[in-house]
Design a protein around this motif. Sequence first.
Motif, PDB file in Angstrom:
ATOM      1  N   HIS A 204      -8.544   3.177  -2.087  1.00 46.45           N
ATOM      2  CA  HIS A 204      -8.760   2.704  -0.711  1.00 46.45           C
ATOM      3  C   HIS A 204     -10.244   2.539  -0.412  1.00 46.45           C
TER       4      HIS A 204
ATOM      5  N   TYR B 140      -2.287  -1.076  -5.217  1.00 45.34           N
ATOM      6  CA  TYR B 140      -3.618  -1.361  -4.677  1.00 45.34           C
ATOM      7  C   TYR B 140      -4.232  -2.508  -5.452  1.00 45.34           C
TER       8      TYR B 140
ATOM      9  N   SER C 156      -4.104   4.011   6.025  1.00 39.90           N
ATOM     10  CA  SER C 156      -3.401   4.088   4.738  1.00 39.90           C
ATOM     11  C   SER C 156      -4.081   5.111   3.820  1.00 39.90           C
TER      12      SER C 156
ATOM     13  N   LEU D  56       0.837  -1.210   0.000  1.00 46.36           N
ATOM     14  CA  LEU D  56       0.000   0.000   0.000  1.00 46.36           C
ATOM     15  C   LEU D  56       0.867   1.254   0.000  1.00 46.36           C
TER      16      LEU D  56
END
Lengths: 417, 417
Positions: free
Chosen positions: B293, B137, B280, B132
């Motif tokens: 995310h 991702y 994150s 990350l």
Amino acid sequence: MTTSNPQQTSAYHTLDLEGVRTFIASLPSIAGRLGGTPEDWHVREVSDGNLNMVFLAEGPQGGICLKQALPHVRVDPTWKMPLDRTFFEASWLRAIFPHVPDLTTECLHFDAEQFILIVPSLSGHTVMRTALMAGQYHPAVAAQVGDFVARSTFATSLLAEPFERVMDRRICFARNQTLTRITVDLILIDPYHDHPRNHWADPQLTPIVAALRNSPSVLARIDSLRLHFLSAPQALLHGDLHTGSIMTNGTDTRIIDGEFATYGPIGFDAGLFVGNLILSFFATPDRAGQAAHLDMIQTFWTSFTKCFLDLWQNREWAEDRSTLYYATTDKSTQNFEKSLFIQNIFQDMLGFCATEIIRRLVGYAHIADFSVLTDQPTRTTRQKAALLFAKDCLEQKKPLKSLADFLELLYQNLSTP
Amino acid sequence: MTTSNPQQTSAYHTLDLEGVRTFIASLPSIAGRLGGTPEDWHVREVSDGNLNMVFLAEGPQGGICLKQALPHVRVDPTWKMPLDRTFFEASWLRAIFPHVPDLTTECLHFDAEQFILIVPSLSGHTVMRTALMAGQYHPAVAAQVGDFVARSTFATSLLAEPFERVMDRRICFARNQTLTRITVDLILIDPYHDHPRNHWADPQLTPIVAALRNSPSVLARIDSLRLHFLSAPQALLHGDLHTGSIMTNGTDTRIIDGEFATYGPIGFDAGLFVGNLILSFFATPDRAGQAAHLDMIQTFWTSFTKCFLDLWQNREWAEDRSTLYYATTDKSTQNFEKSLFIQNIFQDMLGFCATEIIRRLVGYAHIADFSVLTDQPTRTTRQKAALLFAKDCLEQKKPLKSLADFLELLYQNLSTP
């Protein structure tokens, strides 16, 4: 060390009257409590419950009660059962006795080979159910039972102790699976299905049983209560707190027979006790007796909540604050948290109370209370009313938010034809 | 038999590189997996976590990972600690591996004297947190973690098994008290008090920490989450499911490091994972990364709920219906019960997610994620936003009823200066 899953060993043998005498004679502290010599002791069998052998031994100076587990259910030798239930009863007594020395009996001796438990005998005490059936209503007893539930559960909960000690005790009682299985099956599964263990003599109850089993909201509530019973180890419960587990002389009251002890929701103990008061209420012929029952329920709940909240209040000032339930020091937030905690117990109590009423009328183990109603139509009417009350408690079509709502519903069900 | 409370015995000694080689050579099945002779093996230490020694050994035919507990915290030898944590990690792997063989590593060997656990090594896998931070991702990973939480928790819950088996496993993991104490202290107590273990470099965070500690509703929620964590043994949890406990190559994903395993609320595992995704998220510089995310959080939750409900649906048709959660056969009631169950997990997830965010910023064990923001004012702004988001989650002044509400709150907090 006591084994965790005790099995019948070659050393184990079931005691008869002479065996009891010999066994006691081998224990100086117990023999000393009776006084005199073994020939002076009066030993008799008083087995009454479904599971164990029970003896009373009296000597010139005092008496004891001796309980021995059998490798089967006492009243049904084909129903095999491990012997460890007296181990759990002894462990339960040792855990709670320091907190309720005036409300239960002390474990004087536990024999891990013979699965024998010895406690002081109670003299002049009557089983509470018997007293109720005889029309003897003692509000003080309900208050004492409320104190008992409050003190025994608070002391064994995360509110009173570091979680490590609570977990150690949970480890011990999570082994009491044989009797927990009985609770789950007989109270929380069987009555809601066809099962050979269920029975009721009166065909007029059959439509109500069918209605219970066809009500989605009843079944959903039962599902959630069963899951809750098995996954909310709030405190060490008695686990079978009906009016046959309570001995009283009207002033002095002792809660006995903790072999079903398990960690679970506090509302389970409260619900079983209140459920049995309600069964007795519906079995009571006269208005004055009925009113006395409502008083007892009120007194029990008031006493339980006051005692529990007092213990919590005092606990706040204990030194090891990190073990305590709350971080907040804001009084109004604390009070909000406490009232939420009590309200959750109250709702659990209503649910488990209803399951107890149902299983005592249409499940495996019935109760004697209704035998005082000798007029069959009256008995039928009252049993139907009790079942319908339980159904209302589970469905809560009109939410029961307080004890007043609950008592009002009780009276409504009594007067509905 | 493995001892329940293993203590350091005279047989125990901490292995060095040569010790690892000799130890493996003594185990034919492990040596066979590496192939060749001990001289052919490449052994290196890769200890990275706070607690244990970790070695990788590679041979001509394959590799293994060997983990040994130390009698203290690895990074702080003055913090003494019993050795039994590898026992609990091995027990956890053995309990869940049959249900998630594609998502964790198999326990190949556990040595109860040396407290050594051996699993296959993962080759080509990266720690998810590292991925990350490098801007990699993989939505598939979030879906796999959702599946992992669903399958490992469902399989060890009362929904899947008779309560006796669940209780036996609870008995085992209720002994994992040393690491459970760490969770309770570091996540659920310390950040809400002055404590020497807490730390944060940036003084601009101090007023937010004060605001957290002065908010009655934050503290009340923390109290209730702590009590819930310790009294709702729904399922066997990983217990430390942050992005450093997940290894992935983008396609194949493995959840490791289950030494904190304990029975608790399912929302705890979900909340820790989502909390780390949110940390994150706030540490991600660019819009595209932030959106990725939110996708991962959405994917995780969708995957978890779908997998969990599918397992439940299939379980309905299993033969031993009496072990099953519900008595009702009414489909709409069943669906209502299920959605209530999932909704409760969702609320738990929000709460534990918030506690994870807070403790990773102002508690003992911080995370590396924010180091990618090299501009100090930006880093400060983002850390403040993360803390304020956690505060909102705990207070829920505006109730968060769905994942959409939750994600909207996230974006609001990111854009608030």
